[in-house]
Design a protein around this motif. Structure first.
Motif, PDB file in Angstrom:
ATOM      1  N   LEU A 109     -12.750   7.377 -33.720  1.00  0.00           N
ATOM      2  CA  LEU A 109     -14.021   7.354 -32.996  1.00  0.00           C
ATOM      3  C   LEU A 109     -13.859   7.968 -31.604  1.00  0.00           C
ATOM      4  O   LEU A 109     -14.678   8.796 -31.172  1.00  0.00           O
ATOM      5  N   TYR A 163     -19.748  13.420 -29.110  1.00  0.00           N
ATOM      6  CA  TYR A 163     -21.148  13.430 -29.554  1.00  0.00           C
ATOM      7  C   TYR A 163     -21.499  14.752 -30.222  1.00  0.00           C
ATOM      8  O   TYR A 163     -22.215  14.805 -31.217  1.00  0.00           O
ATOM      9  N   ASN A 212     -14.872   6.513 -44.955  1.00  0.00           N
ATOM     10  CA  ASN A 212     -13.454   6.208 -44.797  1.00  0.00           C
ATOM     11  C   ASN A 212     -13.034   6.413 -43.337  1.00  0.00           C
ATOM     12  O   ASN A 212     -13.755   7.050 -42.563  1.00  0.00           O
ATOM     13  N   GLU A 225     -25.348   3.861 -23.282  1.00  0.00           N
ATOM     14  CA  GLU A 225     -24.017   3.853 -22.655  1.00  0.00           C
ATOM     15  C   GLU A 225     -24.055   3.109 -21.310  1.00  0.00           C
ATOM     16  O   GLU A 225     -23.180   2.286 -21.011  1.00  0.00           O
ATOM     17  N   PHE A 283     -24.037   5.386 -33.322  1.00  0.00           N
ATOM     18  CA  PHE A 283     -22.777   6.059 -32.974  1.00  0.00           C
ATOM     19  C   PHE A 283     -22.519   5.943 -31.477  1.00  0.00           C
ATOM     20  O   PHE A 283     -21.387   5.670 -31.051  1.00  0.00           O
ATOM     21  N   ARG A 284     -23.560   6.131 -30.678  1.00  0.00           N
ATOM     22  CA  ARG A 284     -23.403   6.020 -29.224  1.00  0.00           C
ATOM     23  C   ARG A 284     -23.047   4.583 -28.820  1.00  0.00           C
ATOM     24  O   ARG A 284     -22.153   4.356 -27.992  1.00  0.00           O
ATOM     25  N   ALA A 315     -21.607   2.317 -30.629  1.00  0.00           N
ATOM     26  CA  ALA A 315     -20.240   2.004 -31.067  1.00  0.00           C
ATOM     27  C   ALA A 315     -19.222   2.705 -30.179  1.00  0.00           C
ATOM     28  O   ALA A 315     -18.183   2.126 -29.829  1.00  0.00           O
ATOM     29  N   SER A 316     -19.514   3.955 -29.802  1.00  0.00           N
ATOM     30  CA  SER A 316     -18.586   4.687 -28.929  1.00  0.00           C
ATOM     31  C   SER A 316     -18.433   3.974 -27.588  1.00  0.00           C
ATOM     32  O   SER A 316     -17.356   3.999 -26.979  1.00  0.00           O
ATOM     33  N   CYS A 323     -16.978  -0.211 -28.762  1.00  0.00           N
ATOM     34  CA  CYS A 323     -15.776  -0.468 -29.580  1.00  0.00           C
ATOM     35  C   CYS A 323     -14.480  -0.407 -28.777  1.00  0.00           C
ATOM     36  O   CYS A 323     -13.598  -1.261 -28.978  1.00  0.00           O
ATOM     37  N   THR A 332     -17.408   3.735 -41.892  1.00  0.00           N
ATOM     38  CA  THR A 332     -16.305   4.388 -41.172  1.00  0.00           C
ATOM     39  C   THR A 332     -15.889   3.552 -39.965  1.00  0.00           C
ATOM     40  O   THR A 332     -14.707   3.485 -39.636  1.00  0.00           O
ATOM     41  N   LEU A 333     -16.856   2.937 -39.320  1.00  0.00           N
ATOM     42  CA  LEU A 333     -16.520   2.049 -38.193  1.00  0.00           C
ATOM     43  C   LEU A 333     -15.690   0.869 -38.687  1.00  0.00           C
ATOM     44  O   LEU A 333     -14.685   0.486 -38.077  1.00  0.00           O
ATOM     45  N   ASN A 334     -16.100   0.296 -39.788  1.00  0.00           N
ATOM     46  CA  ASN A 334     -15.359  -0.830 -40.353  1.00  0.00           C
ATOM     47  C   ASN A 334     -13.933  -0.429 -40.713  1.00  0.00           C
ATOM     48  O   ASN A 334     -12.979  -1.167 -40.440  1.00  0.00           O
ATOM     49  N   ALA A 335     -13.794   0.760 -41.315  1.00  0.00           N
ATOM     50  CA  ALA A 335     -12.456   1.206 -41.734  1.00  0.00           C
ATOM     51  C   ALA A 335     -11.535   1.352 -40.526  1.00  0.00           C
ATOM     52  O   ALA A 335     -10.350   1.034 -40.600  1.00  0.00           O
ATOM     53  N   GLU A 336     -12.095   1.803 -39.411  1.00  0.00           N
ATOM     54  CA  GLU A 336     -11.247   1.997 -38.234  1.00  0.00           C
ATOM     55  C   GLU A 336     -11.044   0.695 -37.443  1.00  0.00           C
ATOM     56  O   GLU A 336      -9.955   0.435 -36.942  1.00  0.00           O
ATOM     57  N   PHE A 337     -12.085  -0.099 -37.331  1.00  0.00           N
ATOM     58  CA  PHE A 337     -12.035  -1.199 -36.362  1.00  0.00           C
ATOM     59  C   PHE A 337     -11.835  -2.598 -36.951  1.00  0.00           C
ATOM     60  O   PHE A 337     -11.472  -3.520 -36.213  1.00  0.00           O
ATOM     61  N   SER A 338     -12.061  -2.784 -38.223  1.00  0.00           N
ATOM     62  CA  SER A 338     -11.834  -4.113 -38.789  1.00  0.00           C
ATOM     63  C   SER A 338     -10.383  -4.566 -38.583  1.00  0.00           C
ATOM     64  O   SER A 338     -10.151  -5.695 -38.127  1.00  0.00           O
ATOM     65  N   PRO A 339      -9.394  -3.708 -38.866  1.00  0.00           N
ATOM     66  CA  PRO A 339      -8.007  -4.158 -38.639  1.00  0.00           C
ATOM     67  C   PRO A 339      -7.705  -4.437 -37.164  1.00  0.00           C
ATOM     68  O   PRO A 339      -6.702  -5.059 -36.850  1.00  0.00           O
ATOM     69  N   PHE A 383     -10.018  -9.374 -42.513  1.00  0.00           N
ATOM     70  CA  PHE A 383     -10.163  -8.283 -41.546  1.00  0.00           C
ATOM     71  C   PHE A 383      -9.102  -7.204 -41.704  1.00  0.00           C
ATOM     72  O   PHE A 383      -9.360  -6.035 -41.430  1.00  0.00           O
TER      73      PHE A 383
END
Lengths: 254, 254, 254, 254
Positions: free
Chosen positions: A97, A102, A147, B68, B117-118, B120-121, B124, B166-173, C246
């Motif tokens: 991310l 943007y 993904n 933001e 997206f904004r 989350a950017s 996150c 995609t957010l979940n895939a990156e940030f869940s862990p 998670f």
């Protein structure tokens, strides 16, 4: 007069090869791509050597009016578009991310989602007036699952898939066939995967996938199915189909 | 110091009611909405009368830097955001392709997909540094199926759903819980459905759905599930959940 | 009189723990399992020590009339069943087609699909007459994607998921809440995963997943969501929800 | 020697017509159906008149060993099976839960799910030894969503779809192409829909769908796609595809 097949995104992979296939089957193929005038010229020549008929245009689909004007010009100067192959990709590789500006996120949408909306807005009224037409939309795994690192690509492709469904809901009863074609794996395509990996890694990747080169999706074989979809009788249309090589796992298995 | 819940899209329906619920449970709620300063003030007052704690801000999420700057200001002036409720909708009613201007198509994406997206950017990286946080994303039927006339909405929501994955895939862990909440039906919400239908038709619609008013999704009951999701232990997180009223058919049945 | 929660498949993992949770919240819990009378007795005692109320029965769900008679007996002797937790699993590990006898394939269906059909046939008419009731159905990744070696399990769970949708379509408007709960990952459950792996490998597996033991789905945390689902107001019911830890990837990411 | 196409469920709709199509393309077609010896004889004669080659067998797929023995006999007496078309249906019309006896629920599974498992168990090892083969599995809307009254059918078809995925996961890398073909709508088939509706209502239904009779899925057009799937190169195989008539809405739109 030959029926016309317009390919938006006609590189040396799926787009150009599908265009060639339609030309072999009696269509006049119009090939549009952003860059590589030399490659475009060669594609047209290949088709003509093979007794086919084609035209080629450089077109930056991200520019306002580019798609719209090309559709209008083809209809005015060449003939009614029977088949539109929308093959613009938006894969930019995996990026966290924080590494997805943007601009990159927006460009994915602009090409892959909004580009299709513009193409459909231009061509569907013409097809509707003729009571027939076909939209073949290349899609990707990212259209059905997001993904890691695919923020831009998955959002764009997920939007594209839903757009295909709304187009189908409105235009299928009017005789326009909209097909969403899920390419679920790596394609043996020098202009996309080849550029993403670089020539050397691309060649290593190809060899690792097997001597017979069918561990990758082969564009000429993909083209068989694109052509079949365009020939389906309206009593038995496909809206969604997946394609992958036999040796690869489907997206839901990895 | 109270944990902070930031609601982007805090009208009198889901957004405001969810915010109120978090305030009742001990959060400081920050409510952001585009217009109706008076309504916003009333929401904050309601919460405070109930011994809760809240702030309200008018914010046009379509403007650059709006989300933001709000995230940064909340973190600097109020406290770390534990829960972000992203509740911006983009339903514009059913419109044929010919009646969907480019601007409308783009605005759907700009609010519903790019807005997330904004957000989350912005949030996150802060949550990642703290090793925890929750994103509750309101979604709609259009995220999973495109229906006639939903070109803008479905493309935007389909993109949003893939972005959530995609957010979940990156940030869940990394300890950030991303939940995609599919609101599958009409909500008893004067600020969205009410405005779409107009006050009279909205009232008729409510009455037709039943005297007990549970033929519509009730925001206060939706809020129960939003709150539950935010309390789930990280060993048992939900990424996707649907909500509908008992008397309505799920999207796959109509 | 306490409301009754009947758990079919009440081992030491999800089933028993969910039952305990409902007992803590004021339900009388009826626990049914195939074997381990001693374990069943301990579960009931644990609940009673905690001031809860429970009964336990050994029941082989594969036997004709077993589920039907238990439902009838509970209704006659204990009270109306408000919540039925259907928690029979059918995971037999990965087996190639050649190593999956007809009997194993049939048994999967008999327990996981037909078992639910029998339970629903017994309890739904009673709940329908009362205008309310809840069916919480534990499900697995195999309900949404078939993976190598999962012939029996995936066929059984895929059937179960579709059955949940047909039950929901018929009974939701009659006030019966049917929830399909997708447990997407390994559960910290000695009676299922523990037996599949053997005690030593199970312990190694647990330790590999992290010191805090939240790299596995924890039954007590799963139970929070089961209980929440049973409390949802009928204006905002969930039909399908996923749960995973998670640190694990969702099924669509691997 | 001609390649062999074995059709299990070869009535006058999809099964028989697909068989005819393969015969026209040079296969020896083996047609199996439960009843109507006269109809079966006519199908074989039609194929032979057309210079094709076919055999016909009455077979009750619900009987133990019926499918297994037929596969063995075809391999021993006719030749290696290249394509197996599994076309057994299990639609029994809409029936409330209370009107769905255990026997009906079980029969749906026995034919539609277990039947495919038995066929795959018999033919896959043979195809695996030859390094190639194709399984074309007819499926229905009920495989992806359960609708009111479809308890038996949806559970059976949902199981079938997941079984297709487990078969694909195991056998695709071994050169066996498994395709799950979702027939999403009413087929112009006298032996199934015709019998369900009765001759008069079936004729009315056909006429209501349009003079050109393409408001129903036409078996001969469906057969085009079955044949295409069997010819796909292994670098671009389809696992799942839908088919519906242009004038009908997809399952996700109604």
């Amino acid at each position: 007069m030959k029926p016309v097949c317009l390919v938006i995104g006609a590189g040396a992979g799926i787009g150009g090869t599908v265009g060639k296939r339609f030309a072999q089957e009696g269509y006049h193929t119009v090939l549009c791509r952003r860059s590589d005038e030399e490659g475009l010229r060669r594609l047209v020549e290949d088709i003509e050597k093979d007794d086919g008929s084609a035209s080629g245009f450089l077109m930056d689909a991200a520019l306002p009016e580019s798609i719209e004007e090309r559709v209008a010009a083809v209809e005015a100067e060449i003939g009614p578009i029977e088949v539109l192959v929308f093959n613009l990709g938006a894969q930019i590789g995996d990026r966290a991310l924080a590494d997805t500006p943007y601009k990159a996120f927006e460009l994915g949408w602009r090409l892959a989602t909004f580009g299709l909306f513009r193409a459909a807005s231009a061509v569907c009224p013409l097809m509707e007036a003729r009571g027939k037409g076909t939209l073949l939309v290349t899609s990707a795994t990212a259209a059905v699952r997001g993904n890691a690192g695919q923020h831009s690509h998955a959002a764009a492709m997920g939007g594209r898939r839903m757009l295909c469904q709304t187009l189908n809901a409105e235009f299928s009863p009017k005789g326009i066939h909209v097909a969403h074609i899920l390419i679920d794996g790596a394609v043996d395509a020098p202009d996309t995967l080849g550029k993403l990996l670089g020539p050397e890694r691309f060649q290593q990747f190809r060899e690792a996938r097997g001597l017979e080169h069918d561990g990758l999706l082969l564009p000429s074989k993909i083209a068989d199915t694109y052509f079949h979809l365009a020939q389906q009788h309206r009593s038995a249309w496909t809206h969604e189909i997946d394609l992958r090589t036999f040796s690869d796992r489907p997206w839901w298995n990895h």
